[in-house]
Design a protein around this motif. Structure first.
Motif: not given
Length: 448
Positions: A371-372, A399-401, A405-406, A409-411
């Motif tokens: 995904e990332k 953590s899932l949060t 967020e990472s 952020k990239e998206f």
């Protein structure tokens, strides 16, 4: 007089040539006019009906039920579907006609909808068949990730097929991220309960103080803050489907006793209630720890362990089933391409590199990495590069949060390069301009 004769002639012509069958009675239900199409719909000659009373005709079986009789009783318009002796489906609408407050006439229209109903039935059958095919295709897709040379997974797949329609309690064990919930979902989808709910409960994520109310529900007034009307628990929500109790080893000991009672008696009682509720759901449990070891350590009840360990499926780590990785990659790429409205793929070299990694976080780690990578890459075909070896992949322990967020952020950074204003970004992401502004300030304007 001439005008009256013209009206009578016009009425006769309307009744004679109407596509619908027309049926008129007086306020007492005596039949005044019936159109000739009555014979085609009901197999009764109009002359047999005119002059008769609908109540008597209903008793004789000519009109069953008589919509006119129902309208006479209720003085309200009514539409129903009748079935004639010939097996035809007839849509009938009847209306009361008033004069000076008194019901003086009833007027009904009947239309043959037999073919329409047959077509509707065929369409429903086709829809049901398509739904079955769709479920089968989905099941096949899920099975793809199990059908490998790995003998252990072949054995698990075979056992899943054998017990899917047996109401035995299944225990799934395996390290975090190996895909226990996928196996539970597969059990559900292959069973006769597939159309019923699949309720997944993470026992390790529910605070101990809320555990009982979440599982068993509560009645109104059971405690301060209880919802008006009470609340159904997970066992009730599962209905005749499947409840999947993940990480059952995290369940508090005092609640293990209550779960044991549920398994033995197949009954629950809501908190604050007295009504005994029968449950009909299938129970599937999972643990990332050895429950046998937890029993030996007095952290899990032995009697509950033997109750849920009827059929055990032990899922091996992903490093022992590397033949599965290419199919998993394909599956996750398809899911995330659809989720983010992109069309990216991994090169064969990249897939080969992914297949040679150990993936200590198992399937979840692989999924997170894919995904990332899809979200952050600027290439449609993601190639393997030497720098790829230095990539730090999450093993699911963060953590899932922070993980989400990472990704966000990239998206956002990538999308902002393409849509460099809050208005354009909001339109592209289908969010409000204020939300787009907040994300720009969070990920673009501020140092990251």
């Amino acid at each position: 007089m001439a005008a009256q004769n013209i009206d009578e002639i016009l009425l006769k012509e309307i009744i004679t040539h109407s596509f619908d069958e027309i049926f008129i009675t007086d306020g007492e239900g005596n039949v005044l006019e019936v159109s000739p199409s009555c014979y085609e719909l009901y197999g009764v000659d109009p002359d047999q009906l005119i002059g008769g009373n609908v109540i008597d005709l209903e008793k004789k079986g000519f009109l069953n039920p008589s919509v006119t009789a129902l309208v006479l009783r209720s003085s309200q318009p009514l539409t129903i579907v009748q079935e004639t002796k010939a097996g035809k489906k007839i849509l009938v609408s009847a209306y009361p006609i008033f004069k000076n407050g008194s019901l003086v006439r009833t007027l009904s229209f009947s239309r043959d909808i037999t073919e329409f109903e047959k077509l509707k039935e065929r369409n429903e059958q086709v829809a049901d068949t398509l739904a079955i095919y769709k479920r089968e295709i989905e099941n096949i897709k899920r099975l793809e990730s199990l059908l490998y040379e790995n003998s252990k997974m072949t054995e698990i797949n075979s056992l899943v097929s054998k017990v899917a329609n047996l109401d035995v309690t299944v225990l799934i064990e395996g390290k975090s991220g190996v895909g226990k919930s996928r196996i539970a979902q597969l059990l559900h989808n292959q069973s006769v309960r597939a159309k019923e709910p699949f309720i997944e409960v993470n026992c390790g994520a529910i605070p101990e103080t809320l555990f009982e109310s979440e599982l068993f529900g509560y009645d109104e007034g059971a405690f301060t803050g209880a919802k008006r009307g009470g609340k159904k628990g997970y066992f009730e929500l599962a209905a005749s489907g499947t409840i999947f109790l993940d990480e059952i080893g995290e369940m508090p000991l005092n609640l293990q006793v209550k779960l044991l009672t549920v398994l033995q008696n197949r009954k629950i009682t809501r908190i604050g209630g007295s009504r005994v509720i029968d449950i009909n759901c299938r129970i599937v449990c999972a643990s990332n720890q050895s429950l046998r070891k937890l029993v030996d350590e007095k952290k899990f009840r032995e009697d509950l362990y033997y109750r849920i360990d009827v059929v055990k499926l032990v899922i091996p780590p992903l490093r022992d089933r590397k033949n599965e990785i290419p199919t998993l990659i394909h599956e996750f790429v398809e899911v995330f391409n659809k989720k983010y409205n992109i069309t990216k793929q991994f090169s064969p070299e990249m897939i080969d590199w992914l297949c040679h990694k150990d993936w200590p976080g198992n399937v979840r780690e692989l999924q997170n990495f894919i995904e990332k990578t899809l979200v952050t890459s600027n290439e449609d075909i993601i190639q393997f590069t030497p720098s790829q070896q230095k990539l730090q992949v999450t093993n699911g322990e963060s953590s899932l949060t922070s993980y989400m967020e990472s990704i966000e952020k990239e998206f956002i950074k990538r999308m902002y390069k393409k849509y460099p204003t809050s208005i354009a970004l909001a339109k592209a992401l289908q969010i409000s301009q204020s939300s787009a502004n907040r994300k720009i300030q969070k990920y673009i304007k501020k140092p990251c």
